[in-house]
Every structure is written in C-alpha cells, then in structure tokens.
Design a protein around this motif. Structure first.
Motif, mmCIF file in Angstrom:
data_model
loop_
_atom_site.group_PDB
_atom_site.id
_atom_site.type_symbol
_atom_site.label_atom_id
_atom_site.label_comp_id
_atom_site.label_asym_id
_atom_site.label_seq_id
_atom_site.Cartn_x
_atom_site.Cartn_y
_atom_site.Cartn_z
ATOM 1 N N ARG A 53 -12.984 -1.645 -9.512
ATOM 2 C CA ARG A 53 -13.572 -1.742 -8.177
ATOM 3 C C ARG A 53 -15.082 -1.870 -8.323
ATOM 4 N NH1 ARG A 53 -11.581 3.901 -6.586
ATOM 5 N NH2 ARG A 53 -12.428 4.086 -8.671
ATOM 6 N N ARG A 216 -14.430 -7.771 1.366
ATOM 7 C CA ARG A 216 -13.558 -7.401 0.271
ATOM 8 C C ARG A 216 -12.968 -8.660 -0.340
ATOM 9 N NH1 ARG A 216 -7.938 -5.919 0.228
ATOM 10 N NH2 ARG A 216 -7.481 -4.394 -1.401
ATOM 11 N N TYR A 218 -10.105 -9.473 -3.320
ATOM 12 C CA TYR A 218 -9.124 -8.775 -4.136
ATOM 13 C C TYR A 218 -8.290 -9.796 -4.899
ATOM 14 C CZ TYR A 218 -4.922 -6.091 -5.208
ATOM 15 O OH TYR A 218 -3.869 -5.520 -5.856
ATOM 16 N N GLU A 235 -5.989 -5.522 -11.742
ATOM 17 C CA GLU A 235 -6.481 -5.924 -10.428
ATOM 18 C C GLU A 235 -8.009 -5.835 -10.398
ATOM 19 O OE1 GLU A 235 -3.659 -3.690 -7.362
ATOM 20 O OE2 GLU A 235 -4.155 -2.547 -9.144
ATOM 21 N N GLU A 237 -11.155 -5.623 -7.536
ATOM 22 C CA GLU A 237 -11.502 -5.481 -6.131
ATOM 23 C C GLU A 237 -13.018 -5.460 -5.998
ATOM 24 O OE1 GLU A 237 -10.208 -1.817 -4.341
ATOM 25 O OE2 GLU A 237 -10.066 -2.744 -2.366
#
Lengths: 527, 323
Positions: A53, A216, A218, A235, A237
């Motif tokens: 993140r 955002r 993603y 992932e 983000e």
C-alpha cells in the motif's frame, strides 16, 4: 581507501558514490568486488506475496490510464511502475537495460535503430506482443493531432517500420545515440494494437482491477508476467494522499507501507520512529534561478557571473533543503548523470568576485535585480529568494524578491519574467536536459541562451557513439553553461521517501522517485 | 379563481419550488461566467510545464474549447437539464460517474455526522436553556464555543494525534471503497465525523438555547409558570415547539455546510468526497466537472432551505392554516 570503506559501512555513502570516489582516486583496481557486493546487498532474497500500500502525493481526480496524459507521480508509479513496460528500462546504476526489447543496435550514424523484441510476452488481455503493438504504441504519441506529453521527444522519429514479428526499425531525422534512453520515457509504455489505452491493458507485472482517479488505484499480480524475478507482491494499492501530514500519519499508524515526498522538516523524526526506514535518492532534480539572456541587464555575462558568485550554495542546501541535497555548479547535470563533469571546479560564494564582475558590467553602485518567485516554483522557493537577497547584499547587490501567485505561475511568470525561480525534474541524459532547456530553440530554453559553440557541440555529441569523445564534449558543454549560461543552479534536491521496515529493496535507481517509479515492480516484503 | 382550490401549503410549496428553480438557473449562469473568468484553460493546466504551443492547440481543438462561450453554455445547460453532464475533459470519463460515487460519499459523511450532531446539539441546547446561567450551562457554552473557534484541521489533527497515533483505536485516513460493508465504513469515517460533529454542534446548540430562552420570556410561558407546571415540561412541551422554526433553519444551514463545505476535513482524512473533486477540477480547469459540482452544491443548498421552510411551516399552526 580505508576511509571510503568506513563511510560505506556507516551508510554515509552508497555503492555508486564509493565507486565514483574510488575512480577519482584511481584505485578501482584495488577494490575487492566480493567484499563490496557483500555489504551493499546485505538484504535477504526477495519473497513473494502481500499487498503493498503506497500513500502517494501527485494524484489528481483528472488522472487517466492513458500514458500519454501522465503528468504526475501517482500515474507514473501506477502505469509505468506497475501496469506496463517499455522497450528499455533504466537500472539502478543509471544504464539502459533491455525490458520488452531483447537487444538493439544502431547504424554507425545513429540514425537507424533496430530493436529486437522479446518473444512470448503476454498482454493482460492474453494477446502476445509483437512489432505491430510497439508501432501502435509509439505512434500514439506522434503526429499532428497528438496531445501526448511525449510529443516533443518522439518528434525526431521520422518513420517506424516492422521487420517481421519481432523487429522494429526506427528512422531518425538526425543521429541520436540516446534513443534507448528515450525509449525509457514514462509515456512510452507499450499497449496492445487498436486497444484504447484508457483500458489499462499493458504487459506489466500487475493487472488493473480498480481505478478511481486521484483516490485509489488497485492492481493484482499478472500470473503470466514475463519477468520471473520481478513483481513480488500479490496486490498493489496506491492511495492518493496529497496532504503530507496525512501521509506521515498513515505510515506511522500502519495504514500504508510506503509514502513518497516526505516533509523535510519531519524527516529527522521519521528516522527516529521505530519500524520505519527513510530512503534518500540523489537524482537529477534541481532548482534554478533562470535569467533571460535576451533581456537587459542579463544580456551581459558579467551581470550573470556576479549573481552566480553572490549566492551561498552550501547555506542554501543547509537551510532550504535541510541538508537533503547537494550543491549545484551552475549547470543542470547531476553527479548521478553519466557524463557529470567532476573535473569542473565548484563555484563558491565570493562577494568580492561578485563585486568585481558587477563593476566590470558598469553597475557597481546601483544594481537592483527583481527575482520572481512563488511556492509553485519549488517548495521553499520564496524562502530561497529571501536568503539569496541577504547573501547578495554582502556583495552590494540588491535583490528585490517579488512573490507571485501559485496559480498560473508556469503560464504567466516562467519564461516571461526576466529572472525567476524554476523547478526541474532533470533528465536521465545530458542530451535531453540540454536540448530541452539550454539549446537555442529548445521548447523550454528558459534562459533564452544562445551559444554557438554549445549548440554545435550538442548536435555533434548527440550522434557520437564513441563514449570517450562523447564524454569530453559533454564536459565542455557543462563548462560553457557554468561560465556563460543564464541559470544560477544553487542546488540538487534529494528525493525522500519512507517505508515500513518490512519493505525490502535493492539499490535504488535515481532516475525518478520511488526507485525510478518502479517500487511496485522491484520491491518486496521481507519474510 | 382556480387557485383557490389548492391548499395554501401546496400553493406555498409550488411558489418555493419555482423560486428555487429560478435561483438554480441564475447560479448556472454565474458558475459559467465565473469559470470563463479564470485565467488559462484545461489545456494549459493539464499539460502544465510540459505545454508547448502545438500540444496546447491540439488539446483545445479536441476539447472544443475554441467554440464561443454562449454556444458552450447553451450546450451544457440543455445537457444538464436532461441529466447529462457531459464528460470530464481531463480523462474522458462521464461526469455523472465521477461525481455520483463521490457525492454519495459526501452524503454518507454528512448523514452520519448529522445523526450524531443534531440530536446532541438539540438536547444540549434544551438542557442549557433549562439550566440557564448555571455552571452546567456555562460549561457547555464555553466548551462548544472553544471547539468552534479552532480551525477544523487543527481539531482533526488533535483527534488523529490522540485516537490514531497515541491510542491506535481508529484509522487516521478514512479511505473507503465501494465494496466495504456498512460497519467498516462507519469505523473508517469515525474520526472525520467526530471532527465535523464537534465543529457544527456549537452553532446549532447555541441557536436552540437562544430560541428557547427567547420564548421563555413570553407571556404564555409566564402563565404556565403561574399555573405551577414543572420547568422541564414547560421547556420541552410549551417552549420548544415554538422555537423549532429558527432551530430548523440553522440545522438546514449546517447540513448544507456538511455536504458542500468540508474540503479541509476531506483532505486531512483523505476522504473521497465531492469537495476534493471540485478543488482538483478547478485547479485543472476541468470545466464540466466544476460546473456539475457547482450545480449540485447549489441544488443541495436550495433543497435543504426548501425543506427547512416547509418544515417550519408545518410546525407552525399560524403558517399552516393562514386566514
């Protein structure tokens, strides 16, 4: 040499600086390379998994997935660093290395370039990449109707042809030895033929899942990514956080793993925080005070020299950058650039010399110069102007600092007023930097400088394939800008980012922030 | 003579709605003219430092920025009436899609805040009026007034420092995504809601208190007092209904503020509301988005004021059935 090793161990020097310093001392041969790699890469092997993140500034609700529209950090990291690939990438040492292209070669005049593409590279939509996709993607930025930010840098390409499925031939208007570098530009990401770029379909390590501009972005790992040793996270983000306090709080409270653009005032606090690491990259970013050489009184080189001697660069770095940067030498080439002229003597603060040149220009007692500045120019630009005024006063020079509105600074002040503060992100090659901002007719030649010898060298050096000859040309050009150019270049500013200690990374590339925008592709979570 | 068949409230309502529409039309004109007055346009702003004359020209042509203003205004207005706000100039996404989600977020934040703040303010206001000039009254007044006199971002940072950094109870950024459940969303927006509640409570509470005290001075209250009714009963049943009208108006104003004026709180908590979108779009000169957000903000104000008017009429017997 012992001292150098010590500095490296203490972390006061990175591997590049060590190598440079060692080279300057002529002792490269004595370096034990196994010892070197042992220390510099003490980290463990990368590990797969997790969600990275990143709290990022430089996102806007007007962002789009089309790389032609990319202007700021959030999309640079998302498109260029996570979703897509270019033909060529820049590695941690600043060298161009193969990415989607396997290899490349040029004709002796550097006018014709052939790129051989990697085979079996798969787009997110399952299509296999071939030469048509590359031609489509580069042509996206060319032509009269292009509104791409890369329009000017691909202008020199007169024709693109394919030679079978895996070869692309570029014809250039004039020779350019830096074409591989140009292909690393963050706009020139390769997408599949006849597919809208706003769909976000590329070849990169992550596939876009959700994108809300400025808020955002993603993406999930692309299982068939062609690089097996990259894109370690499951992932990615990106959260657009424009307020630096909000970014810092989010990092401290563990809501994000990485933040970019730390606040200079707070870096020492972050360094003290448990579980965080601060990463400093000394890249190409620099700040200038641009004087228009076509406008009195800056047409006179003695006036320019007087102002160059009247600034205390050390103090600027210490006060405005809080030590996170290096002094400039009145030319735009950074120590991390390939052909940086380390042999050029550093210009220092010298009120007497400033007085001397001012007298020579015949303005000894009544010299007042107006410096236009705004926070929009760069963070701390107004303070830098005021500091400059105090320093110059000791040389009998009066600088009138005029604060301009932030809104519209680049339209109404920059390249309009005779002397103003300017931000430069810098360029990975000397040619791009000089052609953009110092060549006669350059789109952003904000000093309106016109030096015949410089302009001639610029063209010669561009197509010169011999490294040594090329280096001596660029050194001479740096000397010319240093002695005659219209820009006072007081400082190069470091890029500062911070991350949780759990985040692992190799040597950081300096061509752009967050490891050359490639943090999602290159970093990993430690075990 | 036909109009005599309508109930006076319905007539009043029709009148108010008509006036509201007229106000909106004037606002649409003002928004459009205001945007025309901004220096520079999207082509300059989006391309920023990388704008060269040729890219700017290509950009302008594609976005039809080279058409005369009145044609662009008519085009926009006719679209907006049909609910089509056009596409964002910057990224070609439909404006309705861009705004819809964010407007929902703004309403959610405002709604949750209102659910906390309105009852709190009214009850505190009643209590303060009931125990006028006691230590309790002074304590509430001073504390709410001190909170309102701090800038919002300051209150926000204090709350973050306390409840997110020192005591890690709540997240410091309220990033919400469409796939989150209600519980997660409520948890995420707790701190911004608390900040806003602290900021708006004082205003409403003061108004409630003042209105009730004002009414307590009237003759019929004195009558009630003389009848020997309990003070609590007088305040709640006799004074409060008559004080509702000014209170409702203040609540409506504060609700409107919660929807349209919380940009700073949105920035501090990284909350994806409409305010941030408007600021970004103005900076980038993304005209369709600015116009649409401006219009939505204006509609919110007009609607809430309309609602306040109607409610005050309904709770006032004299206005409800005028002779």
């Amino acid at each position: 040499m012992k001292r150098l090793q010590h500095l490296l161990k203490e972390g006061k020097m990175d591997r590049r600086q060590l190598l440079q310093a060692a080279a300057a001392l002529g002792i490269t041969a004595s370096l034990d390379t196994t010892w070197l790699s042992g220390i510099a890469r003490a980290g463990e092997a990368p590990k797969r998994g997790g969600r990275l993140r990143i709290g990022i500034s430089g996102g806007s609700t007007t962002d789009a997935l089309d790389p032609a529209n990319t202007t700021d950090m959030m999309m640079q990291v998302f498109i260029y660093g996570a979703l897509g690939n270019n033909l060529v990438e820049i590695d941690a040492t600043g060298k161009p290395v193969p990415e989607l292209a396997e290899s490349w070669e040029s004709s002796p005049d550097a006018k014709t370039w052939t790129f051989t593409l990697k085979k079996g590279v798969e787009f997110h939509n399952g299509k296999t990449m071939d030469s048509d996709d590359v031609i489509y993607s580069i042509n996206h930025h060319r032509g009269a109707n292009s509104k791409s930010g890369a329009k000017t840098i691909v202008k020199a390409i007169t024709d693109i042809k394919k030679d079978g499925k895996n070869k692309v031939i570029f014809e250039l208007e004039n020779g350019n030895a830096d074409l591989p570098f140009i292909m690393t530009d963050y706009h020139l990401v390769i997408g599949p033929k006849d597919v809208d770029f706003n769909t976000g379909i590329f070849t990169g390590g992550y596939k876009v899942e959700n994108f809300e501009p400025g808020v955002r972005a993603y993406a999930r790992r692309h299982p068939n990514y062609f690089k097996s040793d990259r894109a370690w996270f499951d992932e990615i983000e990106l959260l657009g956080i424009s307020d630096v306090n909000a970014r810092t709080n989010a990092l401290k409270t563990g809501q994000i793993d990485v933040m970019n653009r730390c606040e200079l005032k707070a870096v020492h606090l972050l360094k003290r925080s448990k579980g965080l690491q601060v990463m400093q990259q000394n890249g190409y970013k620099h700040f200038t005070f641009a004087m228009r050489c076509d406008t009195a009184p800056f047409g006179n080189n003695d006036v320019r020299l007087a102002l160059k001697y009247a600034i205390d660069r050390e103090q600027m770095v210490k006060t405005i950058l809080r030590g996170y940067g290096v002094v400039g030498n009145d030319h735009p080439i950074a120590p991390s650039n390939r052909y940086f002229a380390s042999e050029l003597p550093q210009r220092t603060y010298d009120p007497d010399k400033a007085k001397f040149h001012l007298k020579k220009a015949g303005m000894a007692n009544s010299a007042t110069f107006t410096l236009h500045t705004a926070e929009a120019a760069f963070v701390g630009a107004v303070d830098a102007g005021v500091l400059y005024r105090e320093q110059a006063a000791k040389a009998g020079i009066t600088i009138d600092v005029s604060r301009e509105p932030n809104d519209g600074y680049w339209n109404n002040v920059w390249m309009k007023k005779p002397w103003c503060a300017v931000f430069w992100a810098g360029r990975p090659t000397e040619d791009l930097m000089f052609s953009t901002a110092y060549a006669k007719g350059g789109a952003w030649n904000d000093t309106f400088w016109d030096n015949a010898r410089f302009n001639e060298l610029l063209v010669q050096a561009r197509s010169e394939l011999d490294e040594t000859k090329r280096r001596s040309m660029y050194v001479e050009m740096q000397r010319l800008v240093h002695d005659d150019g219209g820009a006072v270049v007081p400082m190069f500013s470091s890029d500062l980012s911070a991350a949780s200690e759990k985040v692992g990374h190799g040597d950081l590339a300096v061509n752009a922030e967050l490891d050359g925008f490639k943090a999602p592709e290159r970093w990993w979570f430690k075990g | 003579m036909q109009q005599w068949h309508f109930h006076p409230v319905v007539r009043l309502l029709a009148q108010r709605i008509g006036l509201g529409l007229l106000t909106l039309w004037v606002i649409s004109l003002l928004i459009f003219v205001g945007i025309q007055l901004l220096p520079g346009d999207l082509a300059d702003a989006v391309l920023g430092q990388s704008a060269t004359p040729e890219t700017v020209a290509a950009f302008r042509h594609e976005l039809k920025l080279d058409l005369p203003p009145h044609i662009r205004y008519l085009h926009w207005l006719s679209g907006a009436v049909e609910g089509d706000f056009g596409r964002s100039l910057a990224n070609q996404r439909p404006v309705a899609e861009l705004i819809g989600w964010r407007f929902g977020n703004s309403l959610f934040l405002a709604g949750v805040t209102a659910l906390i703040a309105v009852p709190l303010a009214v009850v505190l206001g009643l209590m303060a009026a009931l125990y006028r000039n006691t230590l309790f009254d002074k304590l509430i007044s001073t504390s709410t007034l001190s909170v309102i006199s701090f800038p919002e971002f300051f209150v926000a940072y204090i709350l973050i420092a306390l409840f997110s950094v020192q005591l890690p109870f709540f997240p410091s950024i309220a990033s919400i995504t469409p796939d989150m459940g209600l519980g997660q969303k409520l948890y995420a927006v707790f701190l911004p809601c608390l900040t806003l509640a602290l900021v708006v409570t004082a205003h409403m509470m003061r108004q409630t208190r003042a209105a009730i005290i004002n009414i307590l001075a009237s003759a019929y209250i004195e009558m009630a007092n003389l009848k020997g009714l309990k003070r609590m009963r007088i305040v709640v049943l006799h004074a409060f209904p008559n004080a509702l009208s000014p209170v409702i108006n203040v609540i409506a104003l504060n609700l409107a503020y919660l929807v349209v004026g919380v940009v700073i709180v949105e920035v501090v908590f990284v909350y994806p509301g409409l305010g941030q979108l408007l600021v970004d779009s103005v900076a980038k000169r993304d005209i369709p988005v600015v116009q649409a957000s401006g219009l939505i903000f204006a509609t919110t104000y007009v609607l809430l004021n309309l609602l306040a008017d109607i409610l005050s009429i309904l709770c006032n017997p004299r206005l409800r059935s005028p002779r």
